[in-house]
Design a protein around this motif. Sequence first.
Motif: not given
Length: 224
Positions: A137-160
């Motif tokens: 249906k569609v192509i989606v492109d973006y840049t991702r800036e990812p961060y991680v934190f061990k406790a809780g297996n947290v993953r935080l990302t900025f997509d732009y």
Amino acid sequence: MKFRHEYKYRINYFDYLILKRRIQLIMDVDPHASESGQYFIRSLYFDNIYDKALKEKLYGVNNREKFRIRIYNNDFSHINLEKKSKINSLCNKVSACLSREETEKILKGDIEWMIESGDKLVQEFYLKIKNNGLAPKVIVDYTREPYVFKAGNVRLTFDYNIKTGMYNHDIFDIDMATVPAMDSPILLEVKYDEFIPSVIKDALQLENRRSGAFSKYAACRMYG
């Protein structure tokens, strides 16, 4: 099937600068990121002739799924077929590796080989194409800036720099003409298992920012 919590926030550039400064003090950059702390993502999303996945997202259906083929940093030696399932704010993602040859066959409609695959996700995708009429249906492109934190297996990302290839579905076309999706917002995504540490929750506090239902897929479908 293990589900994780997932929340999305549409933020502005000033919010991004504030949050990035806070996050960098407590979280680690994802080891999969480049030296710049980012990576490029291209996804090809599939839907049926009735746009089931799109409509379920727009109508806020609680239990839904979607399929996509994804590559990172234009590296065609590592291609993922992914199925993302969501129930309310809980999400699950399963993936399978595809070769470039296999991906090109799928794009050409040559799929009979998939039923003989030893991978259950590939077989499920085959059945969804045959029985539900899934198609690119569609192509989606973006840049991702990812961060991680061990406790809780947290993953935080900025997509732009979220862009779409409009009517071009060739995931291998690195010279594809793209256009920004809507006003190409910055999207903050937060994922974690059973809990999110208070130090991260406190760092994410911003006035007048609440979890939203922004979808990169839905935003890009506005163009084709």
